[in-house]
Design a protein around this motif. Structure first.
Motif, mmCIF file in Angstrom:
data_model
loop_
_atom_site.group_PDB
_atom_site.id
_atom_site.type_symbol
_atom_site.label_atom_id
_atom_site.label_comp_id
_atom_site.label_asym_id
_atom_site.label_seq_id
_atom_site.Cartn_x
_atom_site.Cartn_y
_atom_site.Cartn_z
ATOM 1 N N ARG A 27 -43.584 93.226 14.053
ATOM 2 C CA ARG A 27 -42.437 94.131 14.209
ATOM 3 C C ARG A 27 -41.318 93.458 15.002
ATOM 4 O O ARG A 27 -40.132 93.623 14.709
ATOM 5 N N LYS A 28 -41.745 92.676 16.007
ATOM 6 C CA LYS A 28 -40.761 91.960 16.818
ATOM 7 C C LYS A 28 -39.968 90.974 15.964
ATOM 8 O O LYS A 28 -38.733 90.868 16.064
ATOM 9 N N ARG A 29 -40.687 90.237 15.109
ATOM 10 C CA ARG A 29 -40.014 89.281 14.234
ATOM 11 C C ARG A 29 -39.048 89.999 13.276
ATOM 12 O O ARG A 29 -37.928 89.541 13.036
ATOM 13 N N THR A 30 -39.479 91.149 12.748
ATOM 14 C CA THR A 30 -38.614 91.928 11.848
ATOM 15 C C THR A 30 -37.349 92.389 12.562
ATOM 16 O O THR A 30 -36.230 92.301 12.022
ATOM 17 N N LEU A 31 -37.518 92.860 13.785
ATOM 18 C CA LEU A 31 -36.365 93.334 14.554
ATOM 19 C C LEU A 31 -35.401 92.185 14.872
ATOM 20 O O LEU A 31 -34.170 92.356 14.852
ATOM 21 N N GLU A 32 -35.974 91.022 15.183
ATOM 22 C CA GLU A 32 -35.121 89.875 15.462
ATOM 23 C C GLU A 32 -34.325 89.469 14.226
ATOM 24 O O GLU A 32 -33.131 89.104 14.314
ATOM 25 N N GLU A 33 -34.989 89.510 13.055
ATOM 26 C CA GLU A 33 -34.288 89.180 11.808
ATOM 27 C C GLU A 33 -33.190 90.205 11.531
ATOM 28 O O GLU A 33 -32.063 89.834 11.134
ATOM 29 N N GLU A 34 -33.500 91.500 11.752
ATOM 30 C CA GLU A 34 -32.491 92.535 11.542
ATOM 31 C C GLU A 34 -31.326 92.369 12.515
ATOM 32 O O GLU A 34 -30.148 92.555 12.168
ATOM 33 N N LYS A 35 -31.662 91.984 13.763
ATOM 34 C CA LYS A 35 -30.631 91.758 14.763
ATOM 35 C C LYS A 35 -29.707 90.615 14.345
ATOM 36 O O LYS A 35 -28.467 90.702 14.449
ATOM 37 N N GLU A 36 -30.309 89.529 13.869
ATOM 38 C CA GLU A 36 -29.524 88.364 13.429
ATOM 39 C C GLU A 36 -28.623 88.739 12.251
ATOM 40 O O GLU A 36 -27.444 88.349 12.200
ATOM 41 N N TYR A 37 -29.152 89.537 11.329
ATOM 42 C CA TYR A 37 -28.371 89.974 10.161
ATOM 43 C C TYR A 37 -27.202 90.846 10.599
ATOM 44 O O TYR A 37 -26.067 90.690 10.133
ATOM 45 N N VAL A 38 -27.455 91.778 11.537
ATOM 46 C CA VAL A 38 -26.390 92.660 12.021
ATOM 47 C C VAL A 38 -25.316 91.858 12.743
ATOM 48 O O VAL A 38 -24.106 92.100 12.593
ATOM 49 N N GLN A 39 -25.757 90.861 13.545
ATOM 50 C CA GLN A 39 -24.791 90.030 14.260
ATOM 51 C C GLN A 39 -23.903 89.259 13.281
ATOM 52 O O GLN A 39 -22.672 89.163 13.459
ATOM 53 N N LYS A 40 -24.519 88.681 12.222
ATOM 54 C CA LYS A 40 -23.740 87.943 11.233
ATOM 55 C C LYS A 40 -22.751 88.875 10.525
ATOM 56 O O LYS A 40 -21.578 88.520 10.305
ATOM 57 N N ALA A 41 -23.179 90.093 10.189
ATOM 58 C CA ALA A 41 -22.291 91.050 9.528
ATOM 59 C C ALA A 41 -21.136 91.443 10.440
ATOM 60 O O ALA A 41 -19.979 91.586 10.010
ATOM 61 N N ALA A 42 -21.461 91.607 11.736
ATOM 62 C CA ALA A 42 -20.426 91.970 12.695
ATOM 63 C C ALA A 42 -19.392 90.852 12.834
ATOM 64 O O ALA A 42 -18.173 91.090 12.877
ATOM 65 N N TYR A 43 -19.881 89.614 12.909
ATOM 66 C CA TYR A 43 -18.958 88.474 13.025
ATOM 67 C C TYR A 43 -18.076 88.376 11.777
ATOM 68 O O TYR A 43 -16.859 88.090 11.866
ATOM 69 N N ALA A 44 -18.679 88.604 10.617
ATOM 70 C CA ALA A 44 -17.916 88.530 9.370
ATOM 71 C C ALA A 44 -16.839 89.604 9.324
ATOM 72 O O ALA A 44 -15.687 89.366 8.934
ATOM 73 N N THR A 45 -17.202 90.831 9.745
ATOM 74 C CA THR A 45 -16.226 91.928 9.759
ATOM 75 C C THR A 45 -15.102 91.646 10.740
ATOM 76 O O THR A 45 -13.914 91.866 10.449
ATOM 77 N N LEU A 46 -15.493 91.125 11.931
ATOM 78 C CA LEU A 46 -14.485 90.793 12.942
ATOM 79 C C LEU A 46 -13.541 89.711 12.449
ATOM 80 O O LEU A 46 -12.312 89.767 12.644
ATOM 81 N N SER A 47 -14.085 88.717 11.766
ATOM 82 C CA SER A 47 -13.262 87.626 11.234
ATOM 83 C C SER A 47 -12.301 88.142 10.173
ATOM 84 O O SER A 47 -11.124 87.764 10.111
ATOM 85 N N MET A 48 -12.811 89.072 9.343
ATOM 86 C CA MET A 48 -11.974 89.626 8.292
ATOM 87 C C MET A 48 -10.830 90.436 8.888
ATOM 88 O O MET A 48 -9.676 90.349 8.461
ATOM 89 N N LEU A 49 -11.102 91.224 9.909
ATOM 90 C CA LEU A 49 -10.073 92.018 10.555
ATOM 91 C C LEU A 49 -9.035 91.126 11.234
ATOM 92 O O LEU A 49 -7.815 91.404 11.230
ATOM 93 N N THR A 50 -9.482 90.023 11.800
ATOM 94 C CA THR A 50 -8.560 89.097 12.471
ATOM 95 C C THR A 50 -7.618 88.463 11.463
ATOM 96 O O THR A 50 -6.405 88.311 11.704
ATOM 97 N N ASN A 51 -8.147 88.086 10.326
ATOM 98 C CA ASN A 51 -7.330 87.447 9.276
ATOM 99 C C ASN A 51 -6.296 88.450 8.760
ATOM 100 O O ASN A 51 -5.144 88.090 8.459
ATOM 101 N N GLN A 52 -6.677 89.744 8.643
ATOM 102 C CA GLN A 52 -5.730 90.769 8.180
ATOM 103 C C GLN A 52 -4.583 90.948 9.172
ATOM 104 O O GLN A 52 -3.423 91.116 8.806
ATOM 105 N N ASP A 53 -4.890 90.910 10.480
ATOM 106 C CA ASP A 53 -3.847 91.053 11.474
ATOM 107 C C ASP A 53 -2.879 89.874 11.443
ATOM 108 O O ASP A 53 -1.649 90.016 11.613
ATOM 109 N N ASP A 54 -3.392 88.680 11.198
ATOM 110 C CA ASP A 54 -2.537 87.478 11.134
ATOM 111 C C ASP A 54 -1.595 87.521 9.942
ATOM 112 O O ASP A 54 -0.414 87.094 10.022
ATOM 113 N N SER A 55 -2.096 88.048 8.824
ATOM 114 C CA SER A 55 -1.240 88.114 7.646
ATOM 115 C C SER A 55 -0.235 89.256 7.784
ATOM 116 O O SER A 55 0.866 89.195 7.238
#
Length: 365
Positions: free
Chosen positions: A337-365
């Motif tokens: 369960r710990k390994r599953t949670l860590e994988e889910e955490k890593e996936y959520v972090q990557k999604a968050a970074y991607a969303t943040l990057s997308m929002l930053t690019n929109q503000d620049d344009s």
């Protein structure tokens, strides 16, 4: 139980009065000690017994309840007290007690040391043996046990014959005040060999020491220590076996002449009323003695108890194995369960970074 005053001396002719300790006897294995009170009541399976009906009756009387049941009122002798006292420790019973008192050569006027007191079973019989002019000094390292023993001796009227002290005899030995003037010493200790040198100093030149031990290893080590300052060292094992005696009807032969190898042949003949009878046979009553249920197959019962103990140990072992297996399984599930949670955490972090990057690019344009 053993008052030294002549007018209070117990006997089966003495009448029961208020404040007396009475052994209420229901049957050989059901007895209890009761203090007689003016308004007291005893209730058991035979009915209700009022103490006021006991007062004035001699010890040994048979008294009846409101339902017609009955009990016997017995004097509290040391033998009966051993059977009804409160067990704070393992106790000595009648067979061991009588043997010990005989070999300690105790008689009225003796001074006896005992360690430890325990439940006071032996002490009570020692007090009767030394009465009326002797004394028993008994010691126990446990203060609460010693206090309860004093209360029991007060109930049974032995305070003038018994003194209870709190002392670690194995570690400290007996008090020096008894040096050289004690007739007998009794030891009931886990490591009696530690107290033997002190006991030897307490005894008179012809004094006797007895050590009671349940294990042969204790006996061996005690004997090794006894050889340094004692003579005539002996070891005994006391076994008691009860028998029951009853009458039974057995078939006998009138024409039997006593020959062990003589053979008999039953001859059936028809009686005048038409029934079959056996010629030459008769019934007789004989008395048979055989081991009673209390003493029968003692070793078998010990073996059964040992088997039950080993079975319980095995069950505990099996339960422990099951618990251990369950814990290991739980640990594995938790890690997964710990390994599953860590994988889910890593996936959520990557999604968050991607969303943040997308929002930053929109503000620049």
């Amino acid at each position: 139980m053993l008052p030294t005053e002549l007018e209070k001396k117990l006997s089966f002719n003495r009448f029961i009065s208020v404040g007396d300790l009475v052994i209420v006897y229901e049957r050989h294995d059901v007895m209890k000690a009761v203090k007689v009170c003016e308004n007291g009541i005893l209730q058991n399976r035979f009915g209700v017994f009022k103490h006021e009906s006991w007062i004035g009756k001699p010890f040994g009387s048979k008294v009846f309840s409101n339902k017609g049941g009955f009990v016997y009122l017995l004097a509290p002798t040391p033998e009966l007290w051993t059977l009804v006292l409160s067990h704070r420790t393992q106790i000595l019973y009648i067979a061991d007690i009588s043997f010990v008192i005989m070999y300690l050569e105790i008689f009225p006027g003796c001074i006896v040391l005992e360690s430890g007191t325990g439940s006071g079973s032996l002490t009570t019989s020692l007090a009767r043996a030394v009465a009326p002019t002797g004394h028993v000094y008994t010691f126990d390292f446990h203060e609460q046990r010693a206090s309860l023993a004093r209360e029991d001796f007060a109930k049974t009227g032995l305070t003038s014959l018994v003194t209870v002290g709190v002392r670690d005899i194995q570690g400290e030995g007996f008090p020096d005040e008894f040096t050289g003037w004690v007739d007998s010493v009794f030891l009931d200790l886990p490591q009696p060999w530690l107290a033997i040198p002190s006991a030897g100093r307490m005894l008179k030149e012809d004094g006797v020491l007895c050590s009671f031990s349940p294990c042969i290893e204790q006996v061996q080590r005690s004997c090794e220590t006894l050889k340094t300052c004692f003579t005539d060292i002996r070891t005994f094992e006391v076994l008691l076996r009860s028998f029951e005696v009853r009458e039974e009807r057995l078939q006998s032969w009138q024409n039997y002449t006593g020959g062990a190898s003589q053979k008999f042949r039953k001859k059936r003949q028809r009686s005048s009323d038409g029934s079959n009878v056996v010629e030459g046979s008769a019934t007789c009553t004989t008395v048979l003695a055989k081991p009673c249920s209390e003493g029968r197959d003692l070793m078998q019962r010990v073996q059964v108890a040992a088997e039950d103990m080993f079975k319980m140990i095995n069950e505990i072992g099996e339960s422990s194995s099951s618990v251990t297996a369950g814990l290991i399984n739980c640990k594995n599930v938790t890690l997964e369960r710990k390994r599953t949670l860590e994988e889910e955490k890593e996936y959520v972090q990557k999604a968050a970074y991607a969303t943040l990057s997308m929002l930053t690019n929109q503000d620049d344009s």
